[in-house]
Design a protein around this motif. Structure first.
Motif, PDB file in Angstrom:
ATOM      1  N   THR A 125      77.328 -16.840  48.553  1.00 52.68           N
ATOM      2  CA  THR A 125      78.342 -17.482  47.719  1.00 52.68           C
ATOM      3  C   THR A 125      77.782 -18.804  47.206  1.00 52.68           C
ATOM      4  O   THR A 125      77.984 -19.870  47.812  1.00 52.68           O
ATOM      5  N   PRO A 126      77.054 -18.760  46.094  1.00 53.14           N
ATOM      6  CA  PRO A 126      76.499 -20.009  45.548  1.00 53.14           C
ATOM      7  C   PRO A 126      77.589 -20.891  44.956  1.00 53.14           C
ATOM      8  O   PRO A 126      78.602 -20.406  44.464  1.00 53.14           O
ATOM      9  N   ASP A 127      77.365 -22.194  45.037  1.00 48.34           N
ATOM     10  CA  ASP A 127      78.296 -23.138  44.427  1.00 48.34           C
ATOM     11  C   ASP A 127      78.019 -23.234  42.930  1.00 48.34           C
ATOM     12  O   ASP A 127      76.874 -23.165  42.489  1.00 48.34           O
ATOM     13  N   PHE A 128      79.083 -23.407  42.158  1.00 53.06           N
ATOM     14  CA  PHE A 128      78.951 -23.608  40.717  1.00 53.06           C
ATOM     15  C   PHE A 128      78.772 -25.099  40.440  1.00 53.06           C
ATOM     16  O   PHE A 128      79.293 -25.933  41.177  1.00 53.06           O
ATOM     17  N   PRO A 129      78.051 -25.448  39.361  1.00 50.76           N
ATOM     18  CA  PRO A 129      77.299 -24.560  38.473  1.00 50.76           C
ATOM     19  C   PRO A 129      75.933 -24.235  39.068  1.00 50.76           C
ATOM     20  O   PRO A 129      75.431 -24.968  39.928  1.00 50.76           O
ATOM     21  N   PHE A 130      75.345 -23.142  38.598  1.00 54.09           N
ATOM     22  CA  PHE A 130      73.986 -22.808  38.999  1.00 54.09           C
ATOM     23  C   PHE A 130      73.255 -22.163  37.832  1.00 54.09           C
ATOM     24  O   PHE A 130      73.870 -21.783  36.824  1.00 54.09           O
ATOM     25  N   LEU A 131      71.939 -22.069  37.970  1.00 53.10           N
ATOM     26  CA  LEU A 131      71.106 -21.436  36.948  1.00 53.10           C
ATOM     27  C   LEU A 131      70.918 -19.978  37.308  1.00 53.10           C
ATOM     28  O   LEU A 131      70.692 -19.638  38.473  1.00 53.10           O
ATOM     29  N   VAL A 244      55.330 -17.310  33.487  1.00 57.75           N
ATOM     30  CA  VAL A 244      56.224 -17.689  32.393  1.00 57.75           C
ATOM     31  C   VAL A 244      57.668 -17.780  32.890  1.00 57.75           C
ATOM     32  O   VAL A 244      58.384 -18.751  32.602  1.00 57.75           O
ATOM     33  N   LEU A 245      58.111 -16.777  33.633  1.00 59.00           N
ATOM     34  CA  LEU A 245      59.490 -16.770  34.128  1.00 59.00           C
ATOM     35  C   LEU A 245      59.758 -17.953  35.046  1.00 59.00           C
ATOM     36  O   LEU A 245      60.791 -18.628  34.933  1.00 59.00           O
ATOM     37  N   VAL A 246      58.836 -18.214  35.956  1.00 59.57           N
ATOM     38  CA  VAL A 246      59.028 -19.301  36.913  1.00 59.57           C
ATOM     39  C   VAL A 246      59.032 -20.661  36.226  1.00 59.57           C
ATOM     40  O   VAL A 246      59.894 -21.513  36.497  1.00 59.57           O
ATOM     41  N   GLU A 247      58.084 -20.884  35.319  1.00 61.89           N
ATOM     42  CA  GLU A 247      57.983 -22.197  34.682  1.00 61.89           C
ATOM     43  C   GLU A 247      59.158 -22.478  33.753  1.00 61.89           C
ATOM     44  O   GLU A 247      59.644 -23.611  33.666  1.00 61.89           O
ATOM     45  N   LYS A 248      59.632 -21.458  33.043  1.00 63.43           N
ATOM     46  CA  LYS A 248      60.800 -21.667  32.178  1.00 63.43           C
ATOM     47  C   LYS A 248      62.027 -22.001  33.027  1.00 63.43           C
ATOM     48  O   LYS A 248      62.839 -22.876  32.675  1.00 63.43           O
ATOM     49  N   ALA A 249      62.184 -21.310  34.153  1.00 63.06           N
ATOM     50  CA  ALA A 249      63.309 -21.603  35.045  1.00 63.06           C
ATOM     51  C   ALA A 249      63.187 -23.001  35.631  1.00 63.06           C
ATOM     52  O   ALA A 249      64.188 -23.726  35.752  1.00 63.06           O
ATOM     53  N   ARG A 250      61.966 -23.416  35.990  1.00 60.48           N
ATOM     54  CA  ARG A 250      61.755 -24.748  36.536  1.00 60.48           C
ATOM     55  C   ARG A 250      62.210 -25.820  35.534  1.00 60.48           C
ATOM     56  O   ARG A 250      62.881 -26.786  35.891  1.00 60.48           O
ATOM     57  N   THR A 260      70.474 -24.912  42.412  1.00 59.76           N
ATOM     58  CA  THR A 260      70.547 -23.516  42.836  1.00 59.76           C
ATOM     59  C   THR A 260      70.142 -22.614  41.686  1.00 59.76           C
ATOM     60  O   THR A 260      70.575 -22.808  40.545  1.00 59.76           O
ATOM     61  N   LEU A 261      69.306 -21.623  42.007  1.00 59.83           N
ATOM     62  CA  LEU A 261      68.850 -20.630  41.035  1.00 59.83           C
ATOM     63  C   LEU A 261      69.096 -19.249  41.597  1.00 59.83           C
ATOM     64  O   LEU A 261      68.728 -18.957  42.746  1.00 59.83           O
ATOM     65  N   VAL A 262      69.719 -18.386  40.801  1.00 59.77           N
ATOM     66  CA  VAL A 262      69.909 -16.979  41.166  1.00 59.77           C
ATOM     67  C   VAL A 262      69.040 -16.136  40.245  1.00 59.77           C
ATOM     68  O   VAL A 262      69.137 -16.245  39.016  1.00 59.77           O
ATOM     69  N   VAL A 263      68.171 -15.320  40.820  1.00 60.78           N
ATOM     70  CA  VAL A 263      67.291 -14.433  40.054  1.00 60.78           C
ATOM     71  C   VAL A 263      67.725 -13.001  40.326  1.00 60.78           C
ATOM     72  O   VAL A 263      67.731 -12.555  41.481  1.00 60.78           O
ATOM     73  N   SER A 264      68.095 -12.271  39.271  1.00 60.43           N
ATOM     74  CA  SER A 264      68.643 -10.929  39.450  1.00 60.43           C
ATOM     75  C   SER A 264      68.101  -9.985  38.393  1.00 60.43           C
ATOM     76  O   SER A 264      67.354 -10.384  37.493  1.00 60.43           O
ATOM     77  N   GLU A 279      58.202 -20.274  46.246  1.00 63.81           N
ATOM     78  CA  GLU A 279      57.262 -21.397  46.269  1.00 63.81           C
ATOM     79  C   GLU A 279      57.744 -22.524  45.359  1.00 63.81           C
ATOM     80  O   GLU A 279      57.696 -23.709  45.723  1.00 63.81           O
ATOM     81  N   MET A 280      58.203 -22.161  44.159  1.00 65.82           N
ATOM     82  CA  MET A 280      58.725 -23.160  43.233  1.00 65.82           C
ATOM     83  C   MET A 280      59.954 -23.846  43.818  1.00 65.82           C
ATOM     84  O   MET A 280      60.117 -25.074  43.724  1.00 65.82           O
ATOM     85  N   GLY A 281      60.832 -23.076  44.448  1.00 63.72           N
ATOM     86  CA  GLY A 281      62.022 -23.653  45.054  1.00 63.72           C
ATOM     87  C   GLY A 281      61.700 -24.668  46.123  1.00 63.72           C
ATOM     88  O   GLY A 281      62.335 -25.725  46.225  1.00 63.72           O
ATOM     89  N   LYS A 282      60.680 -24.379  46.915  1.00 65.85           N
ATOM     90  CA  LYS A 282      60.261 -25.313  47.957  1.00 65.85           C
ATOM     91  C   LYS A 282      59.687 -26.588  47.340  1.00 65.85           C
ATOM     92  O   LYS A 282      59.964 -27.698  47.797  1.00 65.85           O
ATOM     93  N   GLU A 283      58.904 -26.433  46.266  1.00 62.42           N
ATOM     94  CA  GLU A 283      58.312 -27.595  45.592  1.00 62.42           C
ATOM     95  C   GLU A 283      59.379 -28.493  44.979  1.00 62.42           C
ATOM     96  O   GLU A 283      59.263 -29.723  45.002  1.00 62.42           O
ATOM     97  N   GLU A 284      60.410 -27.889  44.407  1.00 62.92           N
ATOM     98  CA  GLU A 284      61.419 -28.650  43.657  1.00 62.92           C
ATOM     99  C   GLU A 284      62.666 -28.972  44.473  1.00 62.92           C
ATOM    100  O   GLU A 284      63.579 -29.629  43.965  1.00 62.92           O
ATOM    101  N   GLY A 285      62.745 -28.475  45.704  1.00 64.23           N
ATOM    102  CA  GLY A 285      63.947 -28.689  46.495  1.00 64.23           C
ATOM    103  C   GLY A 285      65.133 -27.924  45.962  1.00 64.23           C
ATOM    104  O   GLY A 285      66.278 -28.404  45.988  1.00 64.23           O
ATOM    105  N   VAL A 286      64.875 -26.706  45.481  1.00 69.70           N
ATOM    106  CA  VAL A 286      65.903 -25.862  44.860  1.00 69.70           C
ATOM    107  C   VAL A 286      66.163 -24.641  45.736  1.00 69.70           C
ATOM    108  O   VAL A 286      65.224 -24.035  46.274  1.00 69.70           O
ATOM    109  N   ARG A 287      67.422 -24.308  45.885  1.00 73.21           N
ATOM    110  CA  ARG A 287      67.801 -23.090  46.603  1.00 73.21           C
ATOM    111  C   ARG A 287      67.642 -21.897  45.653  1.00 73.21           C
ATOM    112  O   ARG A 287      68.285 -21.846  44.605  1.00 73.21           O
TER     113      ARG A 287
END
Length: 337
Positions: A125-131, A244-250, A260-264, A279-287
């Motif tokens: 149950t992610p909190d809003f807003p999220f990417l 490309v996908l990871v860097e655009k999301a970053r 918070t980022l949800v990838v589906s 790995e990107m989430g750990k670098e940026e402090g993103v769930r």
């Protein structure tokens, strides 16, 4: 609220029963009939073949759910109304409307792209807003998700979706259909740094994607006569798509200040992609959250969640419900310069 959901937007026929609450979703049944073997000889989905197969299996799947759960226990019938293949959507929507009418239950229309994002609610149950990044055979798009029903488009593919690019490259290499799983397996044995491939639109000032140029680069390599190991090419291609996908999301996360980022979507089941996002989430402090693989590919449980939220937000759909082959999301323009 117990929701019976139907998914038939492309080449998977699915029926699910999900007990839905504002923050509590429990899957009671989730059945999926795959058409991979039907379409494999053609190297891709044949729309007319897909529609006819939905007609053949949708009733038996629903009947199987009703063997375990009584129809009168339902509160809502939800169905994917789009986007997708028109013929396939018509089959599912027509069936759902007839079922809702026969049972005297309300009907809810679900958007397939939103459903992919909301699949995460089956387990988290992610909190809003999220990417949200939805990445599949038919869709590659980034969204700012402000609520279950308010999704603002940040960027999308201008040509091939990422999953579509996987399938086309697999066809170029004679690897069969579907391409994603076989490329991923071969990539595990290859060197992703061995073959230089482009990262399309990685430096563009927006959040759109393009994968046709990457596919063309693979085609040119194959036609050039240069020797290469298929595993190395698969690894290099997979790495280019993932980067490309990871860097655009970053960039989107930083621009919006989200944590918070949800990838589906189907491509979200790719192990290398998951690894790079974590790995990107750990670098940026993103769930970073992913649905389980069975809820990444097309399924009806995610449609139940999307239908439930649509019903709570807008009430029931009428029996005049029509399909939409494409979704039109309001766009939020971000400047990344």
């Amino acid at each position: 609220m117990r929701v019976l959901a139907i998914e038939s937007s492309c080449d998977e026929t699915a029926v699910a029963l999900v007990s839905c609450g504002p923050e509590d979703f429990r899957v009671e049944a989730s059945l999926v009939s795959s058409q991979v073997e039907l379409h494999r000889p053609f190297g891709g989905v044949v729309p007319e073949v897909a529609s006819r197969r939905h007609l053949e299996v949708l009733y038996p799947l629903t009947e199987e759910v009703f063997r375990r759960h009584r129809p009168e226990e339902l509160d809502l019938v939800a169905v994917t109304a789009g986007p997708g293949l028109p013929g396939s959507l018509v089959v599912g929507v027509s069936f759902a409307k007839a079922l809702a009418y026969a049972l005297g239950k309300p009907l809810a229309a679900a958007d397939h792209v939103k459903a992919h994002t909301l699949a995460i609610f089956l387990e988290e149950t992610p909190d809003f807003p999220f990417l949200s990044l939805v990445v599949s055979g038919g869709h590659t798009a980034l969204f700012l998700v402000k609520s279950p029903t308010e999704h603002l488009l940040l960027g999308h593919t201008r040509d091939d979706a990422a999953g579509e690019a996987f399938d086309k490259v697999a066809r170029l290499l004679g690897l069969g259909y579907p391409g994603g799983p076989v490329i991923s397996r071969l990539a595990e044995r290859g060197d992703p740094r061995k073959i230089a491939l482009p990262r399309p639109m990685l430096e563009s000032p927006d959040l759109d994607f393009s994968f046709s140029g990457l596919k063309t680069a693979v085609l040119n390599l194959v036609r050039s006569g240069r020797s290469f190991e298929t595993a190395d090419l698969c690894a290099s291609f997979e790495e280019a798509v993932c980067e490309v996908l990871v860097e655009k999301a970053r960039r989107a996360l930083k621009a919006l200040g989200l944590s918070t980022l949800v990838v589906s979507g189907g491509v979200a089941a790719n192990r290398r992609l998951r690894q790079k996002f974590l790995e990107m989430g750990k670098e940026e402090g993103v769930r970073v959250l992913f649905p389980s693989p069975e809820y990444c590919t097309d399924n009806a449980a995610m449609v139940a969640v999307a239908g439930y939220f649509a019903y709570q937000d807008s009430g029931p759909a009428g029996l005049d419900l029509d399909i939409h082959a494409r979704s039109l999301f309001p766009r939020l323009e971000l400047s990344l310069t």
